[in-house]
Design an enzyme around this catalytic site. Sequence first.
Site, PDB file in Angstrom:
ATOM      1  N   CYS A  42       0.825  -1.209   0.000  1.00 12.47           N
ATOM      2  CA  CYS A  42       0.000   0.000   0.000  1.00 12.47           C
ATOM      3  C   CYS A  42       0.860   1.261   0.000  1.00 12.47           C
ATOM      4  O   CYS A  42       0.650   2.168  -0.796  1.00 12.47           O
ATOM      5  CB  CYS A  42      -0.942  -0.012   1.204  1.00 12.47           C
ATOM      6  SG  CYS A  42      -1.981   1.446   1.281  1.00 12.47           S
ATOM      7  N   CYS A  47      -1.629   1.818  -2.857  1.00  9.84           N
ATOM      8  CA  CYS A  47      -2.582   2.915  -2.603  1.00  9.84           C
ATOM      9  C   CYS A  47      -1.947   4.304  -2.605  1.00  9.84           C
ATOM     10  O   CYS A  47      -2.511   5.229  -3.197  1.00  9.84           O
ATOM     11  CB  CYS A  47      -3.254   2.754  -1.237  1.00  9.84           C
ATOM     12  SG  CYS A  47      -3.285   1.107  -0.565  1.00  9.84           S
ATOM     13  N   LYS A  50      -0.275   5.394  -5.991  1.00 13.33           N
ATOM     14  CA  LYS A  50      -1.396   5.403  -6.951  1.00 13.33           C
ATOM     15  C   LYS A  50      -2.239   6.675  -6.789  1.00 13.33           C
ATOM     16  O   LYS A  50      -2.574   7.344  -7.749  1.00 13.33           O
ATOM     17  CB  LYS A  50      -2.230   4.129  -6.734  1.00 13.33           C
ATOM     18  CG  LYS A  50      -3.427   3.930  -7.631  1.00 13.33           C
ATOM     19  CD  LYS A  50      -4.705   4.575  -7.135  1.00 13.33           C
ATOM     20  CE  LYS A  50      -5.079   4.278  -5.725  1.00 13.33           C
ATOM     21  NZ  LYS A  50      -5.575   2.940  -5.472  1.00 13.33           N
ATOM     22  N   TYR A 176     -10.071  -3.097 -10.048  1.00 11.01           N
ATOM     23  CA  TYR A 176      -9.647  -1.846  -9.419  1.00 11.01           C
ATOM     24  C   TYR A 176      -8.421  -1.237 -10.111  1.00 11.01           C
ATOM     25  O   TYR A 176      -8.421  -0.071 -10.505  1.00 11.01           O
ATOM     26  CB  TYR A 176      -9.201  -2.124  -7.976  1.00 11.01           C
ATOM     27  CG  TYR A 176     -10.241  -2.290  -6.929  1.00 11.01           C
ATOM     28  CD1 TYR A 176     -10.522  -1.260  -6.032  1.00 11.01           C
ATOM     29  CD2 TYR A 176     -10.911  -3.494  -6.761  1.00 11.01           C
ATOM     30  CE1 TYR A 176     -11.428  -1.424  -5.003  1.00 11.01           C
ATOM     31  CE2 TYR A 176     -11.830  -3.666  -5.737  1.00 11.01           C
ATOM     32  CZ  TYR A 176     -12.093  -2.635  -4.860  1.00 11.01           C
ATOM     33  OH  TYR A 176     -12.992  -2.798  -3.844  1.00 11.01           O
ATOM     34  N   GLU A 180      -8.141   2.173 -12.484  1.00  9.91           N
ATOM     35  CA  GLU A 180      -7.399   3.297 -11.894  1.00  9.91           C
ATOM     36  C   GLU A 180      -6.254   3.723 -12.803  1.00  9.91           C
ATOM     37  O   GLU A 180      -6.059   4.915 -13.076  1.00  9.91           O
ATOM     38  CB  GLU A 180      -6.888   2.914 -10.498  1.00  9.91           C
ATOM     39  CG  GLU A 180      -8.029   2.767  -9.492  1.00  9.91           C
ATOM     40  CD  GLU A 180      -7.599   2.364  -8.091  1.00  9.91           C
ATOM     41  OE1 GLU A 180      -8.414   2.509  -7.164  1.00  9.91           O
ATOM     42  OE2 GLU A 180      -6.465   1.891  -7.903  1.00  9.91           O
ATOM     43  N   HIS A 434     -25.928  21.364   1.576  1.00 14.01           N
ATOM     44  CA  HIS A 434     -26.206  21.929   0.268  1.00 14.01           C
ATOM     45  C   HIS A 434     -25.207  23.012  -0.111  1.00 14.01           C
ATOM     46  O   HIS A 434     -24.847  23.818   0.752  1.00 14.01           O
ATOM     47  CB  HIS A 434     -27.618  22.525   0.280  1.00 14.01           C
ATOM     48  CG  HIS A 434     -28.077  22.971  -1.054  1.00 14.01           C
ATOM     49  ND1 HIS A 434     -28.375  22.083  -2.067  1.00 14.01           N
ATOM     50  CD2 HIS A 434     -28.260  24.214  -1.564  1.00 14.01           C
ATOM     51  CE1 HIS A 434     -28.742  22.772  -3.135  1.00 14.01           C
ATOM     52  NE2 HIS A 434     -28.681  24.052  -2.860  1.00 14.01           N
ATOM     53  N   GLU A 439     -25.475  15.143  -0.770  1.00 14.93           N
ATOM     54  CA  GLU A 439     -26.829  15.384  -0.256  1.00 14.93           C
ATOM     55  C   GLU A 439     -27.875  14.578  -1.021  1.00 14.93           C
ATOM     56  O   GLU A 439     -28.953  14.295  -0.502  1.00 14.93           O
ATOM     57  CB  GLU A 439     -27.188  16.873  -0.285  1.00 14.93           C
ATOM     58  CG  GLU A 439     -27.407  17.438  -1.675  1.00 14.93           C
ATOM     59  CD  GLU A 439     -27.783  18.917  -1.675  1.00 14.93           C
ATOM     60  OE1 GLU A 439     -28.658  19.315  -0.881  1.00 14.93           O
ATOM     61  OE2 GLU A 439     -27.206  19.675  -2.470  1.00 14.93           O
TER      62      GLU A 439
HETATM   63  P1  NDP Z   1      -9.074  -7.621  -9.528  1.00 19.53           P
HETATM   64  O1  NDP Z   1      -9.240  -9.017  -9.095  1.00 19.53           O
HETATM   65  O2  NDP Z   1      -9.888  -6.549  -8.945  1.00 19.53           O
HETATM   66  O3  NDP Z   1      -9.255  -7.552 -11.107  1.00 19.53           O
HETATM   67  C1  NDP Z   1      -8.564  -8.403 -11.963  1.00 19.53           C
HETATM   68  C2  NDP Z   1      -9.058  -8.156 -13.368  1.00 19.53           C
HETATM   69  O4  NDP Z   1      -8.273  -8.880 -14.291  1.00 19.53           O
HETATM   70  C3  NDP Z   1     -10.502  -8.610 -13.552  1.00 19.53           C
HETATM   71  O5  NDP Z   1     -11.118  -7.689 -14.417  1.00 19.53           O
HETATM   72  C4  NDP Z   1     -10.326  -9.982 -14.201  1.00 19.53           C
HETATM   73  O6  NDP Z   1     -11.373 -10.333 -15.039  1.00 19.53           O
HETATM   74  C5  NDP Z   1      -9.102  -9.764 -15.048  1.00 19.53           C
HETATM   75  N1  NDP Z   1      -8.354 -10.991 -15.279  1.00 19.53           N
HETATM   76  C6  NDP Z   1      -8.013 -11.934 -14.386  1.00 19.53           C
HETATM   77  N2  NDP Z   1      -7.310 -12.918 -14.971  1.00 19.53           N
HETATM   78  C7  NDP Z   1      -7.200 -12.579 -16.272  1.00 19.53           C
HETATM   79  C8  NDP Z   1      -6.601 -13.197 -17.384  1.00 19.53           C
HETATM   80  N3  NDP Z   1      -5.958 -14.354 -17.288  1.00 19.53           N
HETATM   81  N4  NDP Z   1      -6.689 -12.593 -18.593  1.00 19.53           N
HETATM   82  C9  NDP Z   1      -7.353 -11.414 -18.716  1.00 19.53           C
HETATM   83  N5  NDP Z   1      -7.939 -10.766 -17.681  1.00 19.53           N
HETATM   84  C10 NDP Z   1      -7.871 -11.350 -16.476  1.00 19.53           C
HETATM   85  O7  NDP Z   1      -7.520  -7.362  -9.357  1.00 19.53           O
HETATM   86  P2  NDP Z   1      -6.630  -6.061  -9.365  1.00 19.53           P
HETATM   87  O8  NDP Z   1      -5.307  -6.542  -9.826  1.00 19.53           O
HETATM   88  O9  NDP Z   1      -7.263  -4.931 -10.104  1.00 19.53           O
HETATM   89  O10 NDP Z   1      -6.583  -5.666  -7.825  1.00 19.53           O
HETATM   90  C11 NDP Z   1      -6.285  -6.630  -6.826  1.00 19.53           C
HETATM   91  C12 NDP Z   1      -6.965  -6.287  -5.524  1.00 19.53           C
HETATM   92  O11 NDP Z   1      -6.295  -5.209  -4.917  1.00 19.53           O
HETATM   93  C13 NDP Z   1      -8.407  -5.809  -5.652  1.00 19.53           C
HETATM   94  O12 NDP Z   1      -9.324  -6.865  -5.716  1.00 19.53           O
HETATM   95  C14 NDP Z   1      -8.591  -4.982  -4.439  1.00 19.53           C
HETATM   96  O13 NDP Z   1      -8.978  -5.793  -3.378  1.00 19.53           O
HETATM   97  C15 NDP Z   1      -7.202  -4.422  -4.191  1.00 19.53           C
HETATM   98  N6  NDP Z   1      -7.118  -3.029  -4.639  1.00 19.53           N
HETATM   99  C16 NDP Z   1      -7.891  -2.079  -4.052  1.00 19.53           C
HETATM  100  C17 NDP Z   1      -7.837  -0.771  -4.465  1.00 19.53           C
HETATM  101  C18 NDP Z   1      -8.704   0.248  -3.817  1.00 19.53           C
HETATM  102  O14 NDP Z   1      -9.226  -0.013  -2.738  1.00 19.53           O
HETATM  103  N7  NDP Z   1      -8.920   1.402  -4.444  1.00 19.53           N
HETATM  104  C19 NDP Z   1      -6.938  -0.348  -5.537  1.00 19.53           C
HETATM  105  C20 NDP Z   1      -6.178  -1.406  -6.093  1.00 19.53           C
HETATM  106  C21 NDP Z   1      -6.279  -2.699  -5.662  1.00 19.53           C
HETATM  107  P3  NDP Z   1     -12.695 -11.092 -14.488  1.00 19.53           P
HETATM  108  O15 NDP Z   1     -13.558 -10.038 -13.909  1.00 19.53           O
HETATM  109  O16 NDP Z   1     -13.270 -11.694 -15.742  1.00 19.53           O
HETATM  110  O17 NDP Z   1     -12.229 -12.104 -13.523  1.00 19.53           O
END
Ligand code: NDP
Length: 451
Positions: A42, A47, A50, A176, A180, A434, A439
Amino acid sequence: MTYDFDLFVIGAGSGGVRASRISSGFGAKVAIAEEFRVGGTCVIRGCVPKKLFVYASHFSEDFEDARNFGWTVEGVSHDWKTLIANKDAEIDRLNGIYHNILSNNNVTLYENRAEILDAHTVKVGSETVTAKYILIATGGTPVMPDIPGIEYAISSNEAFHLDDLPKRVVVVGGGYIAVEFAGIFNGLGSEVIQLYRGEQILRGFDHDVQEMLAGEIRKKGVDLRVRSNPAKIEKSGDELIVTLEDGSQIKTDAIMYATGRKPNTEGLGLENAGVKLKENGAIAVDEFSRTSVENIYAVGDVTDRVALTPVAIHEGMAFAETVFDGKARAFDHSDVPSAVFSQPPVGTVGLSEADAREKYGDVDIYKSEFRPMKQTITQGGERAMVKLIVEPKSDRVVGVHVVGADAGEIIQGFGVAVKMGATKAQFDATVGVHPTLAEELVTLREKYTGD
Ligand code: NDP
C-alpha cells in the site's frame, strides 16, 4: 519453553506493522522481517503512490475546466520525471515513518527474507530465531497469464517507476487497478486502450456503477474494449504489437497487466509447520485469523479475505487483542466501505443490487443520475450517480453506491451509517448539506421502478 520472541511477524506491510505495534503495546517481545521495504504494497507501490498519480493526472481536466471559470490557462505541460521524483521522496518519507513506528515500539526489525522451519522457528537471513507465535502478513503480488511475449508486459509495480510516460499504453483487466491506471495514463496524456475479457468492467460491483463508470471512462477518452483479450505480445523495434484473441492487432509503447494478485506464500516454509492453504493458494484462517497450526496466524492479502489495507490493519489489531490482550476478537468483514480511484471515482458500501436481491428477495431501489454542479459550466460533461438499496421489511439501507467526484470521501461517512444499520427513514430524516453531491443520498424519495 522459552523463546527468543513472543511474536515473529513475517512481512512489514500494513497488517504486519500494525499487529507488531499493538502486540508490543500489550507487552509482547516482537520481531518483524521484511525482505523488500518496510511499509508494504500500500505504502510503497500501491494505494499511496497510486493516489498521488491520480491527483497528478486529474490536473489536465482541471486546467480545461478552469477556462470556463474564467481562468486563462496557457503553456501547461507535464513533466513525468518531476512526478516520479516527488512521489519517490514521499514514499521514502513514509518508509522512514514506518521504520520509526517499529523502533519506537521496540519491535526488532530483520531486513531479510524469513522462512518458517517449524511451528516455532524461523530462519531469517543467516539467523535462526524462535517465537511463541508467528504471524504471516506477506501480502500479495501481481499475476499475469502465461501468453507468448508476457515478458514485455509490466504490472503496477513497474508502472510506478517508468523512465518516461508511454505515449500509447494498453491496460489489460477490468478490476480496481486496471480502471485506476487507465484513468491515470489517460489524464497524463497517454493514448489508452483498456482491454477487458468479460462483458462489463468491475465484476461484482453494482450493475449501475459498472455501466455508469464504463460510460464515463469512455467519455474521457479511454478506448475501453470489452470481450477483448491479448493472445500474444511481440516486440518490433521500439514498439510492441499486441495480437488479440480475435486476431486484430494493436501497436503500443507499453502494455500493463492488472489481472489480479496472488497471495505471497511461495518459499515461506509453510509446509514445514503444516500451515494449510485454501484452494486458491491463500492461507486458510478462522475468524480469529488463526491458521491450521495453533500458534501461527495470518492477516491481510495473504489470506485473501477482503484485500484492502484498512481490513489488514483491523485484522492485525484483532489478532493482537486476541493473542496478547486476552480478548478474543473476530473482525467482522461485512459492510466494508471501499473506493475505486477511477475517474470519476466510485465509493461503495454494502451490497450490490444483484447481491441484495439474492439475499433478501425483493428490495427497494432509489437512484439518481445527474450533472454535478461543477460540471454545469464546464465542457467536460462528467455525470454522477447515487444509489441506495433498501431491504423493505426492516427499512434498512443495505447498499450505498456513489459514482462521482469525491466518492471515496463521501462513502466513508455513509459506511458508518450502513454499519450501524441505519434505515431509509433515518436517511430521510437527515438534512442534506447543500450544495453537495452527497446530499443526493439523503434526498432520494421516489422508489425506482424501472426506466
Ligand atoms: P481484480 O481481481 O480486482 O481484477 C482483476 C481483473 O483482471 C478482472 O477484471 C479480471 O477479469 C481480469 N483478469 C483476471 N485474470 C485474467 C486473465 N488471465 N486474462 C485477462 N484478464 C484477467 O484485481 P486487481 O489486480 O485490479 O486488484 C487486486 C486487488 O487489490 C483488488 O481486488 C482490491 O482488493 C485491491 N485493490 C484495491 C484498491 C482500492 O481499494 N482502491 C486499488 C487497487 C487494488 P474477471 O472479472 O473476468 O475475472
